[in-house]
Design a protein around this motif. Structure first.
Motif, PDB file in Angstrom:
ATOM      1  N   ARG A  69       0.787  -1.226   0.000  1.00 36.52           N
ATOM      2  CA  ARG A  69       0.000   0.000   0.000  1.00 36.52           C
ATOM      3  C   ARG A  69       0.825   1.286   0.000  1.00 36.52           C
ATOM      4  O   ARG A  69       0.269   2.368  -0.176  1.00 36.52           O
ATOM      5  CB  ARG A  69      -0.933   0.030   1.222  1.00 36.52           C
ATOM      6  N   TRP A  82       3.430   8.085  -0.216  1.00 36.42           N
ATOM      7  CA  TRP A  82       1.985   8.040  -0.010  1.00 36.42           C
ATOM      8  C   TRP A  82       1.526   6.623   0.292  1.00 36.42           C
ATOM      9  O   TRP A  82       2.204   5.640  -0.016  1.00 36.42           O
ATOM     10  CB  TRP A  82       1.212   8.631  -1.182  1.00 36.42           C
ATOM     11  N   VAL A  84      -1.963   4.088   0.128  1.00 40.36           N
ATOM     12  CA  VAL A  84      -3.248   3.885  -0.525  1.00 40.36           C
ATOM     13  C   VAL A  84      -4.157   3.090   0.411  1.00 40.36           C
ATOM     14  O   VAL A  84      -3.892   1.914   0.700  1.00 40.36           O
ATOM     15  CB  VAL A  84      -3.082   3.149  -1.865  1.00 40.36           C
ATOM     16  N   VAL A  89      -6.282   8.216  -0.427  1.00 41.65           N
ATOM     17  CA  VAL A  89      -4.824   8.235  -0.388  1.00 41.65           C
ATOM     18  C   VAL A  89      -4.355   9.241   0.657  1.00 41.65           C
ATOM     19  O   VAL A  89      -4.863  10.372   0.724  1.00 41.65           O
ATOM     20  CB  VAL A  89      -4.246   8.615  -1.769  1.00 41.65           C
ATOM     21  N   VAL A 106       0.609   9.213  -8.583  1.00 39.70           N
ATOM     22  CA  VAL A 106      -0.425   8.596  -7.756  1.00 39.70           C
ATOM     23  C   VAL A 106      -1.435   7.877  -8.642  1.00 39.70           C
ATOM     24  O   VAL A 106      -1.865   6.744  -8.367  1.00 39.70           O
ATOM     25  CB  VAL A 106      -1.127   9.643  -6.870  1.00 39.70           C
ATOM     26  N   THR A 110      -3.395   4.162  -8.436  1.00 41.73           N
ATOM     27  CA  THR A 110      -4.743   4.147  -7.895  1.00 41.73           C
ATOM     28  C   THR A 110      -5.544   5.315  -8.457  1.00 41.73           C
ATOM     29  O   THR A 110      -4.976   6.371  -8.763  1.00 41.73           O
ATOM     30  CB  THR A 110      -4.744   4.229  -6.358  1.00 41.73           C
ATOM     31  N   ILE A 114      -7.152  11.665  -3.225  1.00 39.21           N
ATOM     32  CA  ILE A 114      -6.231  12.054  -2.150  1.00 39.21           C
ATOM     33  C   ILE A 114      -7.079  12.736  -1.080  1.00 39.21           C
ATOM     34  O   ILE A 114      -7.609  13.829  -1.305  1.00 39.21           O
ATOM     35  CB  ILE A 114      -5.131  12.988  -2.673  1.00 39.21           C
TER      36      ILE A 114
END
Length: 345
Positions: A69, A82, A84, A89, A106, A110, A114
């Motif tokens: 993740r 980051w 997920v 996010v 990002v 995904t 965010i």
């Protein structure tokens, strides 16, 4: 204060000019195993990204999967992290000038929104892209929540920051928050070297530590110890971070970090302190200044420090001279150590 480190070398000049020749990358400071960058294949703890300098000079950005993740991103020698979640996010540090590239990266992994942004500390080079990112996310619901330490929020208020302010604060120097079941711990450096709100953020279940400007992994310490305002507490900060439970470190610059990188930095600093101390005993006060032409005493201290720095750098060269950025970074670091040793006895 914003600083933008750029490694200037024949390699960089060749790449900038579009030439084909390139010099070999510097050797690893920790005898790392390197792998090609991948957004799909996670690094094992201790592994590093291959050809990172070249990628920074030639690619729009580098995207590396750390866990199922958590992702590591770098462009122009600046990096962030980051996570997920199931619904959104959690992004750390929208880097100055990089909002479009961060959002593009990002979106490679995904399409979830965010939903939260964390400020690691109040330096605009790391968080200055926040408004640009929010502009790109205009119309998104929910609007991302900004999270920061109370110390960062207070500092932004004191300095009249023009950047978007935090919506939620975490207790300083130790606190935590939860993002979709993930516990994120704040470990602030109560006595910090880099800046007074410098901190390390631990993604507990992921065993990832996000601590920009603590160290540049796989390199000797960067210029002024990663732009630190003081050297005084740096070793304590490194040991504090080392004691936490993590497998991957994002130091904001340099490669993916491990505990071996902290050990290397601590050894390097010990050697640098010893070399500076020796040079301070050898270089007489007034070195490099001609009394016959002196019109102000203010020339004496810089000249003294400069010679101490030169000698300390040369003393370390046989052991460290082939490593990344040694010549550019070590002299100013030696001057910071000299000031520390001169001030505290």
């Amino acid at each position: 204060m914003t600083y933008r480190p750029i490694a200037v070398s024949l390699t960089a000049i060749t790449l900038i000019l579009g030439g084909q020749a390139a010099l070999a990358e510097a050797p690893s400071t920790v005898h790392a195993t390197y792998r090609a960058a991948s957004a799909d294949q996670a690094l094992a703890p201790g592994e590093k990204i291959a050809d990172l300098f070249t990628l920074n000079m030639t690619a729009p950005y580098i995207l590396q999967k750390l866990t199922d993740r958590t992702y590591w991103y770098q462009a122009g020698f600046y990096g962030t992290t980051w996570y997920v979640g199931d619904e959104g996010v959690l992004l750390f540090d929208p880097l100055d000038g990089q909002a479009p590239k961060i959002l593009e990266a990002v979106r490679k992994v995904t399409d979830k929104p965010i939903t939260a942004v964390v400020y690691s500390h109040d330096h605009a080079d790391h968080i200055g892209g926040t408004q640009a990112l929010f502009d790109l996310l205009a119309g998104q619901q929910p609007v991302p929540e900004i999270i920061a330490s109370q110390e960062t929020a207070d500092k932004m208020e004191r300095l009249g920051s023009t950047l978007p302010r935090p919506d939620r604060t975490v207790a300083w120097p130790e606190g935590s928050f939860t993002f979709e079941g993930l516990t994120v711990e704040l470990h602030g450096f109560a006595h910090a070297a880099h800046t007074e709100d410098h901190s390390a953020w631990l993604l507990v279940g992921e065993r990832v530590l996000h601590a920009p400007d603590l160290l540049n992994a796989d390199q000797p310490p960067f210029w002024d110890f990663a732009g630190s305002e003081r050297f005084t507490y740096l070793q304590d900060n490194l040991r504090q971070a080392d004691a936490l439970g993590w497998d991957y470190l994002n130091g904001g610059h340099g490669n993916v970090g491990s505990h071996d990188d902290i050990a290397f930095h601590l050894t390097f600093i010990d050697d640098l302190v010893a070399a500076v101390g020796t040079a301070m005993g050898e270089v007489p006060w007034g070195f490099g200044v001609d009394p016959a032409t002196l019109t102000a005493h203010t020339a004496m201290l810089p000249a003294w420090y400069a010679e101490i720095s030169r000698r300390a750098t040369e003393a370390l060269r046989p052991k460290y001279g082939t490593y990344y950025g040694f010549d550019a970074a070590t002299p100013p670091n030696a001057e910071m150590v000299a000031e520390y040793l001169f001030s505290y006895r």
